[in-house]
Enzyme design. Structure first.
Site, PDB file in Angstrom:
ATOM      1  N   LYS A 116      18.867   1.211  -1.456  1.00  8.27           N
ATOM      2  CA  LYS A 116      18.336   0.698  -2.725  1.00  8.27           C
ATOM      3  C   LYS A 116      19.431   0.499  -3.777  1.00  8.27           C
ATOM      4  O   LYS A 116      19.301  -0.381  -4.634  1.00  8.27           O
ATOM      5  CB  LYS A 116      17.238   1.632  -3.249  1.00  8.27           C
ATOM      6  CG  LYS A 116      16.106   1.895  -2.249  1.00  8.27           C
ATOM      7  CD  LYS A 116      15.441   0.630  -1.749  1.00  8.27           C
ATOM      8  CE  LYS A 116      14.645   0.846  -0.479  1.00  8.27           C
ATOM      9  NZ  LYS A 116      14.211  -0.405   0.165  1.00  8.27           N
ATOM     10  N   HIS A 235       1.037   4.753  -3.852  1.00  5.38           N
ATOM     11  CA  HIS A 235       1.978   3.754  -3.317  1.00  5.38           C
ATOM     12  C   HIS A 235       1.419   2.949  -2.152  1.00  5.38           C
ATOM     13  O   HIS A 235       2.157   2.285  -1.441  1.00  5.38           O
ATOM     14  CB  HIS A 235       3.321   4.400  -2.969  1.00  5.38           C
ATOM     15  CG  HIS A 235       3.953   5.059  -4.167  1.00  5.38           C
ATOM     16  ND1 HIS A 235       4.428   4.329  -5.225  1.00  5.38           N
ATOM     17  CD2 HIS A 235       4.120   6.361  -4.503  1.00  5.38           C
ATOM     18  CE1 HIS A 235       4.886   5.160  -6.153  1.00  5.38           C
ATOM     19  NE2 HIS A 235       4.708   6.399  -5.741  1.00  5.38           N
ATOM     20  N   LYS A 237      -1.034  -0.190  -1.428  1.00  5.95           N
ATOM     21  CA  LYS A 237      -1.752  -1.273  -2.077  1.00  5.95           C
ATOM     22  C   LYS A 237      -3.206  -1.278  -1.615  1.00  5.95           C
ATOM     23  O   LYS A 237      -3.482  -0.976  -0.454  1.00  5.95           O
ATOM     24  CB  LYS A 237      -1.089  -2.617  -1.755  1.00  5.95           C
ATOM     25  CG  LYS A 237       0.295  -2.723  -2.393  1.00  5.95           C
ATOM     26  CD  LYS A 237       1.109  -3.865  -1.859  1.00  5.95           C
ATOM     27  CE  LYS A 237       2.532  -3.771  -2.430  1.00  5.95           C
ATOM     28  NZ  LYS A 237       3.499  -4.576  -1.668  1.00  5.95           N
ATOM     29  N   GLU A 287      12.840  -3.775  -5.470  1.00  6.08           N
ATOM     30  CA  GLU A 287      13.197  -3.678  -4.051  1.00  6.08           C
ATOM     31  C   GLU A 287      13.042  -5.035  -3.398  1.00  6.08           C
ATOM     32  O   GLU A 287      12.312  -5.883  -3.902  1.00  6.08           O
ATOM     33  CB  GLU A 287      12.243  -2.710  -3.317  1.00  6.08           C
ATOM     34  CG  GLU A 287      12.534  -1.250  -3.549  1.00  6.08           C
ATOM     35  CD  GLU A 287      11.478  -0.330  -2.947  1.00  6.08           C
ATOM     36  OE1 GLU A 287      10.866  -0.684  -1.915  1.00  6.08           O
ATOM     37  OE2 GLU A 287      11.266   0.740  -3.533  1.00  6.08           O
ATOM     38  N   ARG A 291      10.591  -8.051   5.653  1.00  8.00           N
ATOM     39  CA  ARG A 291       9.579  -8.219   6.710  1.00  8.00           C
ATOM     40  C   ARG A 291       8.446  -9.117   6.213  1.00  8.00           C
ATOM     41  O   ARG A 291       8.378  -9.428   5.030  1.00  8.00           O
ATOM     42  CB  ARG A 291       8.989  -6.849   7.055  1.00  8.00           C
ATOM     43  CG  ARG A 291       8.323  -6.219   5.834  1.00  8.00           C
ATOM     44  CD  ARG A 291       7.452  -5.030   6.129  1.00  8.00           C
ATOM     45  NE  ARG A 291       6.666  -4.672   4.956  1.00  8.00           N
ATOM     46  CZ  ARG A 291       7.089  -3.942   3.937  1.00  8.00           C
ATOM     47  NH1 ARG A 291       8.313  -3.471   3.919  1.00  8.00           N
ATOM     48  NH2 ARG A 291       6.288  -3.691   2.906  1.00  8.00           N
ATOM     49  N   ARG A 337      -7.968  -4.707   1.167  1.00 11.09           N
ATOM     50  CA  ARG A 337      -7.618  -3.957   2.376  1.00 11.09           C
ATOM     51  C   ARG A 337      -8.814  -3.089   2.772  1.00 11.09           C
ATOM     52  O   ARG A 337      -9.303  -2.305   1.951  1.00 11.09           O
ATOM     53  CB  ARG A 337      -6.393  -3.076   2.127  1.00 11.09           C
ATOM     54  CG  ARG A 337      -5.157  -3.892   1.842  1.00 11.09           C
ATOM     55  CD  ARG A 337      -3.940  -2.999   1.854  1.00 11.09           C
ATOM     56  NE  ARG A 337      -2.749  -3.758   1.478  1.00 11.09           N
ATOM     57  CZ  ARG A 337      -1.513  -3.368   1.757  1.00 11.09           C
ATOM     58  NH1 ARG A 337      -1.309  -2.219   2.413  1.00 11.09           N
ATOM     59  NH2 ARG A 337      -0.482  -4.095   1.392  1.00 11.09           N
TER      60      ARG A 337
END
Ligand code: MV4
Length: 449
Positions: A116, A235, A237, A287, A291, A337
């Site tokens: 990072k 953290h 979503k 960040e 992917r 989700r």
């Protein structure tokens, strides 16, 4: 173009990759663990190989077995999906060392963005705004304290090897500073074997905005607009939308252009996402993900592009064949989700799915490997599906979301469907006026009653 691709993943994303391959006339190889023999991704693939026992460490993360599966089946390329080996630079190198193609960025870019501190430095040099903080990692605690005093409190201590929220500590005041650094560093050392930490000004109520990009190996780069992923719990979503209700046309143009130019400058290839915090009209890099992301379908809905197809074409050396001016943005999309979890406690709820009915109709997409009679194994992530709805406006999309959630039937297990239905009744969500801490505050309020 490839004739056969091995999909090094499971669940809905393995299916998602399979579907793109099918439409491109590419044969697919599924891998699976002993717990996944009856999974939909195995049923649909042209061939399948069992790569090990149920624990992911012995199957979906088992590099020698996955390489052997490529060799046995004659697969020419590997799609890693998300999670598992998708951001493992060593895996990408091993795939390439075996004369296979890794469908993703170069190992060097994966490694760079995994660090990072190095990532922040690289994107800053490429012209992306970053959160004010320490220049690189902390070497000396007394010097770091001076930097923290200059930034002003609260200050956030972040681990170089962290990401996705792991290894962060807030120093609310100067008195907390030393302890925050020591704790963050100790925890990072224990968790990642790397105690390096850096400092940032702590932003209190930002939104999480991310920009999708695609880059081919011929120097062509486009951005596909933003996604707003501010609704998160621990953290993870919960719901994502595109475009963001928070951006105006001017800031949207700027964040897209700056991201695109930077990604072009550091010679990236493949699909990628640059994540930002957005507060008071300013955006700051946090960040970069190297992917395909879970929430990529909302971008597909508003751009009409098949991102997995684009990843495969890029990996095969094809040119994008379009420029930024050819990309158009159409309407509004929201993804929910669906997790096999208790909608109130979030405790995992694996087990047998007794009833299943997928919602349908105009603008409705369900990416899921569920079927009636399927037993969700307890070993993996609880994400069992994603409901993506698309409409002309946000208002229309919200109505469509409610309608399709109500239509969806998943019996035998607990799911987060009711959480989404409850969210749809909330004024802050309906108006689009929420930030990264809003969901947790709302959930805490609900729990108290
Ligand atoms: C921050 C922040 C506030 N200020 N950085 C969390 C995960 C990692 N990607 C970065 N994260 C944060 N970085 C500064 N300078 C707050 C978070 C954060 C967060 C970010 C995005 C989405 C949800 C979040 C939840 C808690 C904290």
């Amino acid at each position: 173009m490839f004739e056969k691709i091995l999909i090094a993943n499971r669940g809905e994303i393995a299916l998602r990759v399979h579907r793109a391959c099918r439409e491109m006339g590419i044969k697919t190889v599924a891998i699976h663990s002993e717990a996944d023999s009856e999974a939909m991704h195995v049923r649909l693939a042209d061939e399948s190989v069992c790569v090990g026992p149920a624990p992911a460490s012995q199957s979906y993360l088992n590099i020698p077995q996955i390489i052997a599966a490529c060799e046995i089946t004659g697969a020419q390329a590997v799609h890693p999906g998300y999670g598992f080996l998708s951001e493992n630079a060593r895996f990408a190198e091993i795939v390439e060392a075996h004369g296979l193609v890794f469908i993703g960025p170069t190992p060097d870019h994966i490694r760079l963005m995994g660090d990072k501190i190095a990532a922040k430095q690289a994107v800053k040099e490429a012209g992306i705004p970053v959160v004010p903080g320490s220049e690189g990692g902390i070497k000396d605690i007394d010097e770091a304290k001076k930097v923290a005093d200059e930034i002003g409190y609260p200050v956030l201590v972040k681990a170089a090897a962290g990401g996705g929220g792991r290894g962060m500590k807030v120093a609310q005041t100067a008195q907390d500073f030393r302890e925050a650094v020591e704790t963050a560093s100790r925890e990072a050392e224990a968790a990642f074997g790397d105690g390096a930490v850096y400092l940032e000004k702590y932003l209190g109520q930002p939104r999480h905005i991310e920009i999708q990009i695609l880059a081919d190996t011929h120097g062509n780069v486009v951005h596909l607009g933003e996604r707003d992923c501010s609704l998160q719990r621990r953290h993870q979503k919960v719901l994502e939308e595109a475009p963001s209700p928070a951006l105006n046309a001017e800031i949207r143009e700027r964040i897209g252009r700056v991201t695109r130019d930077a990604v072009a400058a550091f010679g990236y290839r493949g699909a990628g996402t640059v994540e930002y915090l957005y507060e008071n009209g300013e955006f700051y890099f946090i960040e970069m993900n190297t992917r395909l992301q879970v929430e990529h379908p909302v971008t597909e809905a508003i751009t009409g592009l098949d991102l997995v197809r684009e990843q495969i074409r890029i990996a095969a050396g094809e040119t994008l064949g379009y420029t930024q001016e050819d990309i158009s943005f159409n309407g509004w999309a929201i993804e929910c989700r669906i997790n096999a979890e208790d909608p109130e406690t979030f405790a995992p709820s694996p087990g047998k799915v007794t009833e299943f009915h997928a919602p349908g109709g105009l603008g409705v997409r369900l990416d899921s490997g569920l079927y009636a009679g399927y037993a969700i194994p307890p070993y993996y992530d609880s994400l069992i599906g994603k409901l993506i709805v698309h409409g002309k406006t946000r208002e229309e999309t919200l109505l469509r979301l409610k309608r399709s959630l109500e239509e969806m039937v998943i019996g035998g297990i607990k799911t987060t469907k009711d959480l989404h239905l409850a969210l749809l009744e909330e004024e802050a969500f309906k108006s689009g006026d929420y930030h990264i801490r809003w969901l947790e505050i709302w959930l805490a309020g609900r729990a108290k009653g």
